[in-house]
Scaffold this motif. Structure first.
Motif, mmCIF file in Angstrom:
data_model
loop_
_atom_site.group_PDB
_atom_site.id
_atom_site.type_symbol
_atom_site.label_atom_id
_atom_site.label_comp_id
_atom_site.label_asym_id
_atom_site.label_seq_id
_atom_site.Cartn_x
_atom_site.Cartn_y
_atom_site.Cartn_z
ATOM 1 N N ARG A 174 12.606 3.101 -11.917
ATOM 2 C CA ARG A 174 11.548 2.191 -11.474
ATOM 3 C C ARG A 174 10.173 2.864 -11.587
ATOM 4 O O ARG A 174 10.025 4.046 -11.282
ATOM 5 N N ARG A 175 9.205 2.070 -11.993
ATOM 6 C CA ARG A 175 7.825 2.546 -12.104
ATOM 7 C C ARG A 175 6.904 1.477 -11.507
ATOM 8 O O ARG A 175 7.227 0.283 -11.514
ATOM 9 N N LEU A 176 5.776 1.921 -11.012
ATOM 10 C CA LEU A 176 4.791 0.972 -10.479
ATOM 11 C C LEU A 176 3.388 1.446 -10.818
ATOM 12 O O LEU A 176 3.149 2.621 -11.083
ATOM 13 N N SER A 177 2.465 0.486 -10.819
ATOM 14 C CA SER A 177 1.053 0.756 -11.116
ATOM 15 C C SER A 177 0.230 0.496 -9.865
ATOM 16 O O SER A 177 0.442 -0.502 -9.166
ATOM 17 N N LEU A 178 -0.721 1.388 -9.602
ATOM 18 C CA LEU A 178 -1.561 1.290 -8.415
ATOM 19 C C LEU A 178 -3.025 1.090 -8.793
ATOM 20 O O LEU A 178 -3.492 1.612 -9.802
ATOM 21 N N THR A 179 -3.725 0.345 -7.961
ATOM 22 C CA THR A 179 -5.183 0.247 -8.044
ATOM 23 C C THR A 179 -5.771 1.066 -6.908
ATOM 24 O O THR A 179 -5.521 0.770 -5.730
ATOM 25 N N PRO A 180 -6.531 2.134 -7.192
ATOM 26 C CA PRO A 180 -7.108 2.940 -6.106
ATOM 27 C C PRO A 180 -8.163 2.152 -5.335
ATOM 28 O O PRO A 180 -9.042 1.518 -5.925
ATOM 29 N N LEU A 181 -8.068 2.167 -4.002
ATOM 30 C CA LEU A 181 -8.970 1.393 -3.156
ATOM 31 C C LEU A 181 -9.950 2.265 -2.380
ATOM 32 O O LEU A 181 -11.128 1.937 -2.259
ATOM 33 N N HIS A 212 -5.994 11.069 2.189
ATOM 34 C CA HIS A 212 -4.999 10.376 1.380
ATOM 35 C C HIS A 212 -5.673 9.233 0.623
ATOM 36 O O HIS A 212 -6.366 8.400 1.239
ATOM 37 N N LEU A 213 -5.483 9.217 -0.678
ATOM 38 C CA LEU A 213 -5.968 8.106 -1.486
ATOM 39 C C LEU A 213 -5.062 6.907 -1.255
ATOM 40 O O LEU A 213 -3.838 7.012 -1.330
ATOM 41 N N VAL A 214 -5.664 5.739 -0.971
ATOM 42 C CA VAL A 214 -4.907 4.509 -0.749
ATOM 43 C C VAL A 214 -4.834 3.752 -2.063
ATOM 44 O O VAL A 214 -5.859 3.440 -2.680
ATOM 45 N N GLY A 215 -3.606 3.453 -2.507
ATOM 46 C CA GLY A 215 -3.400 2.679 -3.719
ATOM 47 C C GLY A 215 -2.695 1.369 -3.401
ATOM 48 O O GLY A 215 -1.808 1.320 -2.541
ATOM 49 N N GLN A 216 -3.108 0.312 -4.073
ATOM 50 C CA GLN A 216 -2.475 -0.993 -3.894
ATOM 51 C C GLN A 216 -1.609 -1.292 -5.107
ATOM 52 O O GLN A 216 -2.050 -1.142 -6.250
ATOM 53 N N VAL A 217 -0.373 -1.699 -4.872
ATOM 54 C CA VAL A 217 0.594 -1.917 -5.945
ATOM 55 C C VAL A 217 0.183 -3.135 -6.761
ATOM 56 O O VAL A 217 0.039 -4.241 -6.231
ATOM 57 N N GLU A 218 -0.006 -2.908 -8.064
ATOM 58 C CA GLU A 218 -0.383 -4.012 -8.954
ATOM 59 C C GLU A 218 0.837 -4.621 -9.624
ATOM 60 O O GLU A 218 0.963 -5.834 -9.724
ATOM 61 N N TRP A 219 1.750 -3.785 -10.139
ATOM 62 C CA TRP A 219 2.986 -4.299 -10.738
ATOM 63 C C TRP A 219 4.100 -3.277 -10.577
ATOM 64 O O TRP A 219 3.864 -2.089 -10.348
ATOM 65 N N TYR A 239 0.828 -1.201 0.000
ATOM 66 C CA TYR A 239 0.000 0.000 0.000
ATOM 67 C C TYR A 239 0.866 1.256 0.000
ATOM 68 O O TYR A 239 1.919 1.315 0.658
ATOM 69 N N VAL A 240 0.415 2.287 -0.732
ATOM 70 C CA VAL A 240 1.028 3.615 -0.711
ATOM 71 C C VAL A 240 -0.093 4.645 -0.641
ATOM 72 O O VAL A 240 -1.271 4.334 -0.883
ATOM 73 N N LEU A 241 0.258 5.901 -0.320
ATOM 74 C CA LEU A 241 -0.715 6.970 -0.158
ATOM 75 C C LEU A 241 -0.444 8.103 -1.139
ATOM 76 O O LEU A 241 0.716 8.385 -1.465
ATOM 77 N N ILE A 242 -1.527 8.741 -1.598
ATOM 78 C CA ILE A 242 -1.437 9.907 -2.476
ATOM 79 C C ILE A 242 -2.335 10.991 -1.896
ATOM 80 O O ILE A 242 -3.543 10.762 -1.712
ATOM 81 N N PRO A 243 -1.796 12.166 -1.569
ATOM 82 C CA PRO A 243 -2.634 13.236 -1.010
ATOM 83 C C PRO A 243 -3.723 13.669 -1.992
ATOM 84 O O PRO A 243 -3.468 13.868 -3.182
ATOM 85 N N VAL A 244 -4.944 13.790 -1.480
ATOM 86 C CA VAL A 244 -6.075 14.315 -2.245
ATOM 87 C C VAL A 244 -6.787 15.342 -1.368
ATOM 88 O O VAL A 244 -6.346 15.642 -0.259
#
Length: 703
Positions: A96-103, A62-69, A53-58
């Motif tokens: 490095r790059r990663l993709s998140l799914t917003p939860l 904070h929007l919670v995103g789950q790492v997909e790849w 899990y990572v966070l993005i300020p909104v």
């Protein structure tokens, strides 16, 4: 020295948002971001890793995103923040790059006394917004969110071993599907969910929980899971050949409704099914005790029989069956009536039965004819009856019926009401109806199947039609007594039920449970919470063809579970289905499950079905299903605020279902890993004797 919120956020920054869509957010990681372990979040934590899990300020938190790849791209050397790189040459660099799914979104409570997680978000971030690592407090708030988190079922390895708790109202009230390959831990999870829920309920209540779990166990696994002296999960075990402390499995044939009888006997829709339903209705209406019938019972039986004759004649008059091609069938029906009345006239001397016999006999003699066909076979038939002849028969029946108390209309009982009757009475009555309707040739095989079924010693103990089984006592034993005084769990072991009736037995138990709770709500104006557990659900809730004229027992069994899945919640009946082949399950039942506990699934068809079925956009999390180790599962749906990978709590060996993998090697070499001897004596004599009922036959021979 404490940091300001801005300084703390700066230390937790790992990258920036590069791409935003409603179901995916792409992030470019800074070169200063941790490469394997993050040390600035309150404790060492692996980062980056898939499904973390990572966070993005909104705007509102904070929007919670789950790492997909996670991937590495060859990019120009990135500019370091706060440094001037004049004169440097851009060289290729692995960025490095990663993709998140917003939860969902983490919100700070209005009183600043905590953080709460809620699914969904009112606003998505913009490109260039910082991406942050969650602190230990924030990480636990993500997983440990939600109200009424009453039952602790495991921990989340991806969230700092945060406790994963569920609300039983959500878990059991909206139906749960536990899916996974054999050996992945499904049975232990089901047993654990029941046990942990009851233990928690006992700790918060004043006595044994007033709970009801009914476990339909085709493999005989759960008797060990709920045996012993633990009063919290005291269970009643029902088995075909019960051992000490267990109860015999009884599902009497008079519990079965007409659909279950028709499916088991495979009665045809045109002739057999209507007569079978009529026979069920009439044997229940004229039921008698095992003892010799009293004079009043004999009188009522004859009254019902005469009423049936009179109603049938009036029906044939309206339909014109006494004329045309069908008049011969009417004649044979009257012939069967005369024969039956002659057999019973001894018991009723002054009831004008002889007059009925005489006037009917005169009409039959006047209309009877016969001839020899081309093969010299004698063909019997009846010509059309006159109105005067029919009126005489009707008048005689009415005159006789008056002495018995008048006509009794066969409106009830309904053929589906569980009223006692003997199986032999049903077969006998079917033969009588076949003679009356002159369709014996169509019912001979049906009656033969029923008689063969009743004579089968394997089924006799299960379907016993003895009046010793009281319906009220059965409901109390199998569903549960008042305040669950006899235990909260009923384990119904189906492992030794013959294959010919196992689907019918399962359907009957499930249907009666459902209908009992329906009537409970209607009478008491409130529901009685009950949970029905179906193990190996792909066998009993299997897809069936809806356009088939005669549904077999498996189809009828699936239909009752579909009805429970659609309507059970309204009557307090929750459903847990456990299966290793979800692709074979009824789509209707799966679609009604609001919570899922997914263990390891390696079959591509099963994985694809799960991906299509689940509402959440969980491509990354579901890709982990083929490699999940035992005891780990993905919990998602209504029971969980967010999809979460769970390591289920440990279940002691004595509380685990009997589903261990066989120890081939230990048996082969004769010792286990601790050098203790392991033996398996292949003495087949007691097995053969038990199989062949030798002891029973010996006792019968002595008698």
């Amino acid at each position: 020295m404490s940091q300001t919120p801005f300084e703390q956020a700066g230390n937790l920054r790992i990258g920036t948002v590069d791409f935003v869509s409603p179901d995916e957010i792409k992030v470019g990681l800074d070169i200063e971001a941790p490469e394997s372990v993050a040390l600035n979040t309150g404790g060492p934590r692996p980062f980056p890793r898939v499904n973390g899990y990572v966070l993005i300020p909104v705007d509102d938190g904070h929007l919670v995103g789950q790492v997909e790849w996670i991937t590495v791209e060859r990019s120009p050397f990135p500019k370091r923040r706060g440094m001037q790189d004049f004169g440097l040459i851009d060289l290729p660099y692995p960025l490095r790059r990663l993709s998140l799914t917003p939860l969902g979104t983490l919100h700070v409570l209005s009183d600043n006394k905590g953080i709460v997680f809620r699914r969904g978000s009112d606003a998505l971030p913009s490109v260039g917004v910082a991406v942050l690592l969650p602190t230990d407090t924030q990480l636990r708030s993500i997983v440990e969110s939600g109200e009424k988190r009453r039952v602790h079922i495991g921990i989340s390895p991806l969230a700092g071993d945060a406790k994963v708790c569920v609300d039983p109202n959500r878990l059991f009230g909206r139906h749960l599907a536990v899916l996974g390959n054999t050996g992945s831990g499904k049975s232990c999870s089901v047993a654990g969910l029941i046990r942990w829920s009851l233990e928690q309920a006992k700790s918060e209540g004043e006595s044994v929980p007033n709970a009801r779990f009914i476990v339909l166990d085709p493999n005989g696994e759960y008797s060990r899971a709920f045996s012993g002296e633990d009063s919290t999960v005291k269970a009643r075990i029902f088995r075909v050949d019960p051992e000490e402390g267990e109860l015999p499995l009884k599902v009497p044939l008079w519990f079965w409704n007409s659909a279950e009888w028709c499916s088991f006997t495979q009665a045809s829709a045109k002739t057999q099914r209507p007569l079978l339903r009529r026979a069920l209705r009439e044997v229940k209406a004229g039921r008698t005790s095992i003892a010799a019938p009293t004079d009043e019972e004999k009188k009522m039986k004859m009254r019902r029989r005469l009423s049936s004759y009179l109603i049938s004649i009036r029906r044939d008059l309206r339909s014109g069956a006494i004329r045309g091609k069908s008049c011969s069938g009417f004649g044979f029906s009257m012939e069967a009536m005369v024969s039956n009345l002659k057999e019973n006239i001894v018991d009723f001397q002054d009831n004008y039965l002889q007059e009925v016999i005489d006037v009917t006999g005169e009409a039959l003699n006047a209309r009877f004819n016969e001839f020899k066909d081309n093969d010299e076979k004698l063909v019997k038939y009846y010509r059309a009856f006159t109105d005067q002849e029919i009126e005489k028969i009707v008048d005689a029946l009415n005159k006789s019926l008056e002495t018995f108390g008048g006509i009794v209309f066969q409106d009830g009982p309904d053929e589906d009401v569980p009223l006692h009757f003997r199986g032999s009475d049903l077969a006998d009555h079917l033969e009588i109806l076949a003679e009356q309707e002159n369709v014996s040739q169509y019912l001979d095989f049906l009656v033969s199947r029923i008689r063969t079924f009743l004579a089968d010693s394997r089924m006799r103990s299960i379907i016993s039609d003895s009046e010793d089984t009281l319906f009220e006592s059965w409901l109390q034993d199998y569903i549960g007594s008042d305040n669950a005084e006899e235990g909260c769990v009923s384990v119904i072991d189906l492992s030794l039920v013959p294959a010919e009736v196992v689907h019918v037995v399962t359907a009957v138990i499930a249907r009666i449970t459902f209908e009992a709770l329906q009537r409970y709500r209607r009478i008491n104006k409130e529901v009685l919470p009950t949970v029905l557990v179906m193990e190996e659900a792909h066998t009993f809730i299997k897809r069936y063809k809806e356009d088939v004229e005669n549904q077999d027992a498996a189809g009828i069994c699936c239909q009752i579970f579909e009805k429970i899945a659609r309507e059970g919640r309204k009557f307090g009946l929750g459903l847990i289905i456990s299966s290793q082949r979800p692709s074979e399950l009824s789509p209707t039942v799966l679609a009604q499950c609001n919570s899922f506990l997914l263990h390891r699934l390696s079959n591509d068809r099963d994985q694809e079905l799960v991906r299509r079925l689940l509402p959440d956009n969980l491509r990354g999390l579901l890709r982990e299903l083929p490699s999940l180790p035992s005891q780990k599962a993905v919990l998602l749906g209504w029971a969980s605020e967010l999809p979460v990978l769970v390591k289920m709590n440990d279940l002691p060996k004595i509380h685990q279902p009997r589903s261990d993998d066989p120890d081939f090697w230990d048996v082969w070499v004769g010792k286990d890993e601790n050098k203790k001897p392991v033996s398996r004596d292949a003495n087949w004599k007691p097995i053969a004797e038990e199989w062949q009922d030798v002891s029973v036959k010996d006792e019968e021979a002595e008698v």
